[in-house]
Structure formats: C-alpha cells, structure tokens
Design an enzyme around this catalytic site. Structure first.
Site, PDB file in Angstrom:
ATOM      1  N   GLU A   8      54.740 -20.367 -25.695  1.00 27.35           N
ATOM      2  CA  GLU A   8      55.945 -19.566 -25.408  1.00 27.35           C
ATOM      3  C   GLU A   8      55.905 -18.270 -26.210  1.00 27.35           C
ATOM      4  OE1 GLU A   8      59.113 -22.179 -26.599  1.00 27.35           O
ATOM      5  OE2 GLU A   8      58.881 -21.692 -28.715  1.00 27.35           O
ATOM      6  N   ASP A  34      63.314 -15.378 -33.259  1.00 29.36           N
ATOM      7  CA  ASP A  34      62.763 -14.759 -32.044  1.00 29.36           C
ATOM      8  C   ASP A  34      62.988 -13.243 -32.012  1.00 29.36           C
ATOM      9  OD1 ASP A  34      64.535 -17.435 -30.489  1.00 29.36           O
ATOM     10  OD2 ASP A  34      62.490 -17.505 -31.292  1.00 29.36           O
TER      11      ASP A  34
HETATM   12  O1  AHR Z   1      65.017 -19.949 -30.342  1.00 31.08           O
HETATM   13  C1  AHR Z   1      65.336 -20.310 -29.029  1.00 31.08           C
HETATM   14  C2  AHR Z   1      64.089 -20.673 -28.242  1.00 31.08           C
HETATM   15  O2  AHR Z   1      63.342 -21.575 -29.063  1.00 31.08           O
HETATM   16  C3  AHR Z   1      63.171 -19.514 -27.936  1.00 31.08           C
HETATM   17  O3  AHR Z   1      63.437 -18.907 -26.709  1.00 31.08           O
HETATM   18  C4  AHR Z   1      61.823 -20.196 -27.914  1.00 31.08           C
HETATM   19  O4  AHR Z   1      60.759 -19.302 -28.101  1.00 31.08           O
HETATM   20  C5  AHR Z   1      61.967 -21.167 -29.089  1.00 31.08           C
HETATM   21  O5  AHR Z   1      61.167 -22.252 -28.937  1.00 31.08           O
END
Ligand code: AHR
Length: 485
Positions: free
Chosen positions: A219, A53
């Site tokens: 997301e 991320d």
């Molecule tokens: O890596 C942790 C979480 O997992 C992140 O916030 C999300 O984007 C992913 O799915």
C-alpha cells in the site's frame, strides 16, 4: 534615556570591557564546534493525532502538510520551516462528508491542486475521492470532484497517489485482488485529474517474506523520479506491527499499466531501526528542499514495537541520497533525539540583532551548539554566532535561529515572569520560540515572546560585552529596541 555617566565611570567601564574582552578572547573563544548551518530540528515534525500517512511538499515559500485525520475532514497545515510545522495551525480544507479520512495525497496538475483521499460513505466500501482547488493556493478553496472509479463494482481503493510518466498521468493505489485476495498495488490511467480511464491493473502483490509480516500488504505507493529514472516506493507488511517498511519497484520502460514494466527490489529499502527506537516506518512521501538541491522523505513511524495503525504514528523527515547506480538510498530512520540540519535553502538571509541601548549584538555565547546554550550580548562582529535567521512561523510571529548553533531563541521553560531568561533550544516551532517583531519606525523593533508576552530586554541597562538579555514587561524603552539588519 541613558543613565548619567561620569568620565571616571565611563573610563572604568571601557577598561573593564577591554579586560573582559581580552579574557574572553583568550579563555572562552574556542575554535567554534562544527554546527549545522541554518535552523535545525528533531523529529517528529508533526505530533499525534493527525500525523500518519503524510504528504509533505514545498511550494512558493511554504511547506504544506496533510495526513490521516480519522475524521470526515482533510486538514492542512503550512510553515516556512520544517521546525515550524509542529506548531502550525491545522486548517480544514475539505469536508469530505465521509468517515475516517485516510492518507490524503496533495498534487498539482496543470495550475490547480488536487487532494486525493479515501473515506467510507453510507456503509459502502472505502473509496478514493478527489477535490480540486479553485486556483494555485494549496489551501484552497476546494470543490468536490467525486469518486474515482478505480476498481470494478465500486470496489475498495485507498492510498491514491499520482504518477506522471511519459507525458501521461496515472493513479497508483492499493486494493484487494479478486484473484487471490491480496492487498496489492494497482495503477490506472487518468483521462483527467478526477477520471480514471480504466480500472486499475495490478503491478505488485505482497509475495516476498518481508512483505508478509503481521499481514500481507502492499500500500501507500509514491512515485520517486531522479535523473530520468522512475521508481514506485511503497509500504509492505501490515501497519499493525513493527515490521511495516518500504519496498521499491523500478520502471524498466514499456506500458506503465503492465506489471512486466516494473521490477521489484529484492530487499526492503527502509525499515525499523530498533537501536534508534523507530518502528513500522512507512506510508511516506518525498519532497524537495526549498533550493531544489536535496530530496527528503516524510514518513510515519511508531516509537514502540507494540504500537500499530492508530494515532500513535508520528511524522518524521530526513534527507535521502542516491547510489552510484542511480537508485535512491533512504538510509535508516533516525532517532527522535537526532538533531538534523533543515533542508537546504530554508533559512533565507541572516540578520544581526543589535541593542539600541548597549550597542551590543545578540550572541550565541561561547559558540555553544547544544540545546540550553546561553544567549548574551557581545561586541557586534558579524560572526556566525551573531547571525540569526528570521523565519515567519505564523501571523506576525517569527522564529530566530542562530546561524552557528542552529538552535532557536527560546523562552526558557515557558516562563512568564518579568526577568525570565532566554536560551537557545532545538527549533520546534512552539510558542516559546515565536517572537512578535514590531517595527517602531526608528529602525528598531521590539521582540515580544508569544508564551511570556514579555519583550527581549538588555537586562539591567548593561553595556559591557557578555551582558545578559532577558525578558521584561514591554515598555518600549531603548533597552527593548533591537535593530535587525
Ligand atoms: O492510516 C490509515 C491507513 O492505514 C492508510 O491508508 C494505509 O496506508 C494504512 O495501512
């Protein structure tokens, strides 16, 4: 002090040097293979565990990097080169007081930096927190500015990222919709960097087949703006499988808080590349090259289809391009063996590295561009093979990358014994490629390797073109004095 030379020995030396030079010009001086200018690197640029991320940006001479840590801290690293990120130290910039910190987003608003990240606290829902820097240094210090109230009933909200549009600031994020339980993309107005003016409204739900693999997810939104157009790129499908990928919404005008203002691209814009061994590429950010001419993507990916959302995800970067219609072309994720030219404007001005004793220059011998290439001394000629980019990596240490090969001066095989060789290797920012440059005050410097603790040395007091350089116990003699200019 130079060893004594009789006239005969000197004449012989000159003649042999001349013959060698003629031979080299005839036999081993091929037209140079094309090579990337400036430093090169291979992915991943940041290794596990704190490498998912990623938010990566270039500011004031440094790349700044934050990523998921799963701990209660936000840690940041910085380097002047992409290849220097891997070896750069992690610095704790925020103690969140929560657990399992996810997906920090770094953004400058006004003349301060803001870190947005999600944590869980006291058993409550995972929510988005924000910290504010005291000034313009991304390293802080930071002050906690609390929790953004993005969803009703203090609801779950993650993967926050700022959208600046039409003179206003918005917070994009991911949350579960009460109506259908789908993890969707939301957007809320910001009245200031730490206050949402209203709860988020949904602008995208996972409905298309490629958004539903291993789980229905939208997301990791990130705004991308180019030539007056605005896109929201985001991650789709579940991170626990290899089909995590990127999709895109295009702003068509109107109220950014209205779903109707956004049009979803029918197909993914970035996804797994099995042939390259890249799986589940996603949760990305974009950054601009140091000279502002290139747009790059930073994303995480797994190296196996069986890996998921854990700490196997490493950060990779690559340049993107633009289609004729103004939309971004992210291409396909490249393999970890692909050698990439560094972002444009990263390297600075190259220097020659001339031995005080031999009066010869450090040279990418025979114009080689493959890792393991030799470094020798040659008659100074200012050719690209003798141009070295000196970029600081950390506390007085530098990376030396060759302008022709794009490779870095490297303590071969992490050796530590006096007499150990050097080589050129793909720039990776690790200790064997870090050289402490110490100016001696006479126009010359010594170059001491971080791994070996030895100094770059004109081996055996040589004076003929093609002579070796190696590493030797630092002694400050002329054979270890180099002019960088
Ligand atoms: O890596 C942790 C979480 O997992 C992140 O916030 C999300 O984007 C992913 O799915």
């Amino acid at each position: 002090m130079n060893p004594p030379h009789t006239f005969a020995r000197r004449a012989t030396a000159v003649l042999s040097a001349l013959l060698v030079s003629l031979f080299m010009i005839v036999v081993v001086n091929p037209s140079p293979a094309s090579a990337a200018p400036g430093p090169t690197f291979t992915n991943p640029v940041v290794d596990t565990p704190n490498s998912a991320d990623p938010t990566l940006l270039y500011y004031n001479g440094y790349y700044y990097y934050v990523a998921t840590t799963w701990s209660s801290d936000v840690v940041m690293r910085r380097a002047t080169t992409i290849s220097g990120l891997r070896g750069a130290a992690e610095q704790v910039v925020v103690h969140t007081g929560g657990t399992a910190m996810w997906a920090p987003h770094l953004e400058m608003l006004g003349n301060k930096w803001y870190l947005y990240y999600s944590v869980e606290q006291a058993g409550g829902a995972r929510r988005t927190h924000v910290s504010e820097s005291s000034g313009t240094d991304p390293l802080g210090p930071y002050t906690d500015r609390g929790i953004l109230n993005l969803m009703p009933d203090n609801g779950w909200a993650i993967d926050a990222a700022v959208l600046k549009l039409n003179g206003a600031n918005y917070m994009m994020f991911s949350a579960f919709a009460a109506s259908d339980g789908l993890q969707s993309l939301y957007i809320a107005p910001l009245t200031n960097p730490w206050t949402a003016g209203a709860y988020g409204t949904r602008i995208s739900a996972p409905k298309l087949a490629w958004e539903l693999q291993d789980g229905a997810v939208n997301e990791g939104p990130f705004a991308l703006q180019h030539n007056g157009r605005t896109f929201i790129t985001y991650s789709a499908s579940h991170c626990n499988g290899p089909n995590y990928k990127l999709g895109m919404l295009t702003y068509g005008g109107g109220d950014p808080l209205a779903a109707a203002s956004w049009t979803k691209t029918a197909n993914p814009i970035f996804q797994r590349n099995d042939a390259a061994g890249v799986f589940a590429p996603g949760h990305h950010s974009f950054f601009t090259s140091p000279d502002g001419t290139e747009t790059w993507i930073a994303y995480h990916a797994n190296s196996s289809a069986s890996q998921g959302c854990g700490t196997t995800r490493t950060t990779r970067v690559q340049k993107i391009s633009w289609n004729a219609d103004g939309t971004p072309d992210l291409g396909t994720p490249v393999s970890t063996s692909t050698v990439l030219a560094a972002p444009s404007g990263e390297a600075g001005t190259p220097v020659g590295v001339r031995s005080q004793y031999s009066n010869l220059c450090l040279d990418d011998y025979n114009w080689v561009t493959t890792p393991g290439a030799e470094v020798r001394q040659w008659t100074c000629n200012d050719a690209a093979v003798q141009d070295w980019y000196l970029t600081p990596v950390a506390d007085g240490y530098y990376q030396l990358s060759n302008s022709h090969s794009g490779l870095c001066l490297d303590d071969k095989d992490w050796a530590t014994a006096a007499g150990s060789p050097v080589q050129q290797w793909t720039c990776n920012g690790l200790a064997p490629q870090q050289w402490q440059v110490t100016a001696l005050g006479n126009g010359y410097s010594t170059l001491k390797n971080r791994t070996s603790g030895l100094c770059l040395d004109d081996y055996n007091w040589a004076t003929t073109p093609g002579s070796e350089v190696r590493q030797w116990t630092c002694n400050g003699l002329a054979t270890q004095q180099w002019q960088l200019s």
